[in-house]
Design an enzyme around this catalytic site. Structure first.
Site, PDB file in Angstrom:
ATOM      1  N   GLY A   1      27.663 -27.880  36.741  1.00 26.31           N
ATOM      2  CA  GLY A   1      26.477 -27.796  37.575  1.00 26.31           C
ATOM      3  C   GLY A   1      26.355 -28.952  38.554  1.00 26.31           C
TER       4      GLY A   1
ATOM      5  N   GLU B   1      30.658 -16.681  35.793  1.00 29.70           N
ATOM      6  CA  GLU B   1      30.052 -17.774  35.025  1.00 29.70           C
ATOM      7  C   GLU B   1      30.298 -19.086  35.752  1.00 29.70           C
ATOM      8  OE1 GLU B   1      30.071 -19.735  30.526  1.00 29.70           O
ATOM      9  OE2 GLU B   1      31.323 -17.989  30.971  1.00 29.70           O
ATOM     10  N   LEU B   2      29.248 -19.825  36.025  1.00 29.42           N
ATOM     11  CA  LEU B   2      29.322 -21.038  36.841  1.00 29.42           C
ATOM     12  C   LEU B   2      30.273 -22.067  36.243  1.00 29.42           C
ATOM     13  CD1 LEU B   2      28.155 -22.635  39.282  1.00 29.42           C
ATOM     14  CD2 LEU B   2      26.412 -23.527  37.701  1.00 29.42           C
ATOM     15  N   ASP B   3      31.234 -22.517  37.054  1.00 29.72           N
ATOM     16  CA  ASP B   3      32.177 -23.584  36.691  1.00 29.72           C
ATOM     17  C   ASP B   3      32.951 -23.279  35.412  1.00 29.72           C
ATOM     18  OD1 ASP B   3      31.403 -25.070  38.907  1.00 29.72           O
ATOM     19  OD2 ASP B   3      29.827 -26.129  37.803  1.00 29.72           O
ATOM     20  N   ALA B   4      33.206 -22.012  35.145  1.00 25.94           N
ATOM     21  CA  ALA B   4      33.876 -21.641  33.898  1.00 25.94           C
ATOM     22  C   ALA B   4      35.114 -20.782  34.116  1.00 25.94           C
ATOM     23  CB  ALA B   4      32.897 -20.905  32.975  1.00 25.94           C
TER      24      ALA B   4
END
Length: 287
Positions: free
Chosen positions: A204, A229-232
């Protein structure tokens, strides 16, 4: 540069796959110039990258995929991608206000390090237009409102441009907007992001400030493919540097920017070279 074909494949590991594929190439007068393979013993999966010269290859280029599909893909339940080294990838760069990654990408492009075309730079701010003009690359701006009420409209316009320019992959060079599911689905595992931490730590916003508050002794940067999925998404490249109690959030940002440039450029190099195979949210990086 002699024209070559590059095939990336994966399937359940079974005896004879390498022999079958290499025999198909050599029987048709192809000269193999690269072969690397890996077996995941936990999942029983086989991964391979193979490249061969096409100058004397008997099968026409537009028929190679059909032959592989008929002869091997169904038999081994094989997933494969086929590329040609004389078909240059077309890269779009997305930016916001920070220039360090953009300058590094464009300098490598201008120096001829990459076999790639960059038809456009896309931003949500005017700030970096001067950089695009220095490298004579068209710069497009679509501002996104704070409440994101026009985000769908903006992405529709961006998608239209990407289609017009026949973009094959996207690089987010510190683009400070979340990409929609529609764009991710249009470019699966073809949107490369740089995140300014050693993922999965400090996802994030403001990761350097999170790192400073935690008192870490190492900071890092991570380049990965973008997923919903954020940053995944699957990680392509990472690197770290040591820091100390003397560092401030501002000095961590300054030090981290050097890492970000290097890590992002390494990831782009591997993608352009067709050295990356994704599987189960991981990457197999061939040498």
């Amino acid at each position: 540069m002699k024209p070559t074909a590059v095939m990336l494949l994966h399937c359940q590991d079974k005896p004879g796959i390498i022999s079958e594929v290499t025999k198909f190439i050599t029987d048709n007068k192809g000269n193999i110039v690269y072969l690397d393979q890996y077996v995941d013993r936990e999942d029983g999966m086989f991964f391979m990258r193979i490249e061969w010269e096409l100058s004397k290859f008997l099968i026409p280029r537009d028929k190679i995929r059909d032959y592989i599909e008929t002869l091997y893909a169904q038999r081994y339940q094989m997933t494969f991608n086929l590329y040609y080294n004389d078909e240059r990838p077309r890269m779009a760069i997305f930016v916001s206000k920070m220039s360090h990654c953009l300058y590094d990408l464009l300098a490598r492009y201008k120096a001829g390090e990459w076999n790639v075309d960059i038809p456009c730079i896309i931003s949500n701010h005017e700030d970096l237009r001067y950089v695009a003009e220095q490298f004579d690359i068209p710069y497009y701006v679509w501002s996104i409102k704070k409440d994101h009420s026009n985000k769908a409209e903006v992405e529709a316009a961006e998608m239209e441009l990407l289609k017009k320019e026949k973009i094959t992959f996207i690089v987010l060079a510190r683009y400070m907007q979340i990409i929609s599911d529609d764009m991710i689905k249009a470019y699966p595992h073809h949107i490369i992001n740089i995140h300014h931490s050693f993922l999965p730590a400090f996802v994030g916003a403001r990761p350097y400030h999170q790192a400073w508050e935690r008192g870490v002794k190492i900071i890092g940067a991570t380049s990965h493919y973008v997923t919903a999925e954020l940053d995944a998404g699957p990680i392509i490249e990472q690197d770290v540097m040591r820091v100390s109690h003397k560092d401030t959030p501002e000095s961590l940002v300054t030090k981290g920017r050097d890492l970000e440039k290097i890590v992002l450029s390494r990831a782009v190099t591997k993608h352009i070279s067709r050295k990356i195979l994704t599987y189960n949210n991981k990457t197999i990086i061939f040498s």
